[in-house]
Write a protein that holds these residues in place. Structure first.
Motif, PDB file in Angstrom:
ATOM      1  N   LYS A  72     105.515  -2.313  74.272  1.00 40.40           N
ATOM      2  CA  LYS A  72     104.538  -3.044  73.451  1.00 40.40           C
ATOM      3  C   LYS A  72     104.816  -2.749  71.980  1.00 40.40           C
ATOM      4  O   LYS A  72     104.123  -1.977  71.330  1.00 40.40           O
ATOM      5  N   ILE A  74     104.665  -4.895  69.365  1.00 40.34           N
ATOM      6  CA  ILE A  74     103.904  -5.702  68.403  1.00 40.34           C
ATOM      7  C   ILE A  74     102.482  -5.862  68.909  1.00 40.34           C
ATOM      8  O   ILE A  74     102.250  -6.322  70.036  1.00 40.34           O
ATOM      9  N   HIS A  75     101.529  -5.514  68.055  1.00 45.37           N
ATOM     10  CA  HIS A  75     100.113  -5.617  68.416  1.00 45.37           C
ATOM     11  C   HIS A  75      99.723  -7.063  68.681  1.00 45.37           C
ATOM     12  O   HIS A  75     100.145  -7.986  67.980  1.00 45.37           O
ATOM     13  N   ASP A  76      98.917  -7.255  69.704  1.00 38.86           N
ATOM     14  CA  ASP A  76      98.328  -8.562  70.017  1.00 38.86           C
ATOM     15  C   ASP A  76      99.385  -9.623  70.306  1.00 38.86           C
ATOM     16  O   ASP A  76      99.194 -10.802  70.006  1.00 38.86           O
ATOM     17  N   ASP A  77     100.488  -9.202  70.911  1.00 39.71           N
ATOM     18  CA  ASP A  77     101.542 -10.128  71.323  1.00 39.71           C
ATOM     19  C   ASP A  77     102.012  -9.679  72.708  1.00 39.71           C
ATOM     20  O   ASP A  77     101.751  -8.556  73.136  1.00 39.71           O
ATOM     21  N   GLY A  79     104.095  -8.130  75.609  1.00 41.79           N
ATOM     22  CA  GLY A  79     104.994  -6.991  75.646  1.00 41.79           C
ATOM     23  C   GLY A  79     106.297  -7.316  76.353  1.00 41.79           C
ATOM     24  O   GLY A  79     106.582  -8.478  76.689  1.00 41.79           O
ATOM     25  N   ASN A 131     103.187   4.268  75.476  1.00 39.71           N
ATOM     26  CA  ASN A 131     103.221   2.878  75.034  1.00 39.71           C
ATOM     27  C   ASN A 131     103.248   1.899  76.196  1.00 39.71           C
ATOM     28  O   ASN A 131     102.794   0.748  76.053  1.00 39.71           O
ATOM     29  N   LYS A 134      99.992   0.147  76.888  1.00 43.04           N
ATOM     30  CA  LYS A 134      99.491  -0.812  75.905  1.00 43.04           C
ATOM     31  C   LYS A 134      99.998  -2.214  76.224  1.00 43.04           C
ATOM     32  O   LYS A 134      99.481  -3.195  75.713  1.00 43.04           O
ATOM     33  N   ARG A 135     101.007  -2.273  77.094  1.00 39.60           N
ATOM     34  CA  ARG A 135     101.454  -3.562  77.643  1.00 39.60           C
ATOM     35  C   ARG A 135     100.612  -3.956  78.840  1.00 39.60           C
ATOM     36  O   ARG A 135     100.301  -5.143  79.016  1.00 39.60           O
ATOM     37  N   ASN A 228      96.386   4.405  81.785  1.00 43.44           N
ATOM     38  CA  ASN A 228      97.182   5.178  80.827  1.00 43.44           C
ATOM     39  C   ASN A 228      98.139   6.088  81.585  1.00 43.44           C
ATOM     40  O   ASN A 228      98.067   6.227  82.809  1.00 43.44           O
ATOM     41  N   HIS A 274      95.862   8.286  64.439  1.00 45.82           N
ATOM     42  CA  HIS A 274      96.564   7.014  64.303  1.00 45.82           C
ATOM     43  C   HIS A 274      96.209   6.406  62.945  1.00 45.82           C
ATOM     44  O   HIS A 274      95.080   6.560  62.469  1.00 45.82           O
ATOM     45  N   TYR A 276      95.335   3.533  62.226  1.00 47.29           N
ATOM     46  CA  TYR A 276      94.154   2.681  62.346  1.00 47.29           C
ATOM     47  C   TYR A 276      92.864   3.494  62.300  1.00 47.29           C
ATOM     48  O   TYR A 276      91.827   3.002  61.874  1.00 47.29           O
TER      49      TYR A 276
END
Length: 284
Positions: A72, A74-77, A79, A131, A134-135, A228, A274, A276
């Protein structure tokens, strides 16, 4: 330029003996592409994956670019996965073709049953990074549902529509990603499926519905992939007898794998602020 890079990747892989069957742009941004490798036995298929990644990264570097197999990036795209197709043959004959669901054999359905049952633990190998998970979230065509289907891409196991040729009958496990070690990934998948055959594990009913039309109560009945890496590692600790059977995965290897991943990735990242978080909480 992307077409030139991709063409050179394909030609270089061909020179290295990797049999590429198809290639095309994928749905995500960032220049995402898919290159499909022709089937082989387990060890050679894993060899091909290692060569594939080496060639892709080095050809990209030659053109002043970088290539990543990060699940993953790129965020919000969407994976990046490593959809893995499997079938079992004996004496040159395919054993997954039959007269059951989607023209599968009973053996194939039991194999699927084992894969679904043990998926929560084998994801510690097939999806071995923080990671990775996150996908594996709803949306983005991610296979978060531990179920099988001939057409539902949200199911973790898809039965490709291959026509009437029994040699083409197979299943596709959509959870794995290429941050994994392919030797461990393919071996753990095979162990899970063989345990399903050995113990005649019923995979349940296929998920031939639009999951977005299911009620919350109905959706709760569909098993989900681990949320996770820590959860997958905990599942591996509890459920690995099918991996150690026959000495395929030594007991100490599994213990060391869990320890390595927890101490080297899960715990450090859980304590690492993080960027964010600064955006959310700095002015508290």
């Amino acid at each position: 330029m992307l077409q030139d890079i991709r063409t050179e990747m394909l030609l270089t892989m061909q020179k290295c003996g990797v049999p590429i069957e198809k290639h095309h742009h994928e749905v995500a941004g960032g220049g995402q592409c898919e290159l499909g490798i022709r089937f082989s036995d387990l060890v050679h298929a894993a060899d091909y994956v290692m060569t594939y990644k080496y060639v892709v990264k080095n050809v990209a570097r030659k053109y002043g670019k970088t290539a990543t197999f990060m699940p993953k990036p790129i965020h919000d795209d969407n994976g990046t996965g490593m959809h893995s197709h499997m079938s079992i043959w004996k004496d040159g004959q395919p054993l997954f073709a039959g007269d059951k669901y989607a023209s599968l054999s009973q053996m194939a359905l039991w194999f699927i049953g084992g894969l679904i049952k043990h998926a929560p633990s084998i994801l510690a190998f097939t999806n071995p990074t923080v990671n990775s998970y996150k996908r594996l979230v709803p949306g983005f065509e991610a296979p978060v549902n531990l179920a099988y289907s001939a057409g539902n891409r949200s199911a973790s196991i898809r039965i490709p529509l291959t026509g009437t040729n029994p040699k083409a009958k197979r299943l596709e496990f959509r959870c794995p990603d290429a941050s994994s070690n392919p030797y461990l990934t393919f071996a753990s998948m095979l162990c899970a499926g063989l345990d399903g055959i050995k113990n005649q594990i019923d995979p349940g009913e296929p998920l031939d519905v639009d999951i977005y039309e299911l009620s919350p109560e109905e959706l709760l009945k569909v098993p989900k992939a681990p949320a996770n890496l820590a959860e997958a590692l905990a599942n591996l600790e509890k459920d690995h007898d099918f991996l150690t059977a026959g000495g395929v995965f030594p007991e100490d290897f599994i213990a060391n794998w869990v320890s390595l991943k927890m101490d080297g990735e899960v715990k450090p990242l859980s304590k690492l602020p993080h960027p964010y978080e600064f955006e959310l909480y700095y002015d508290c």
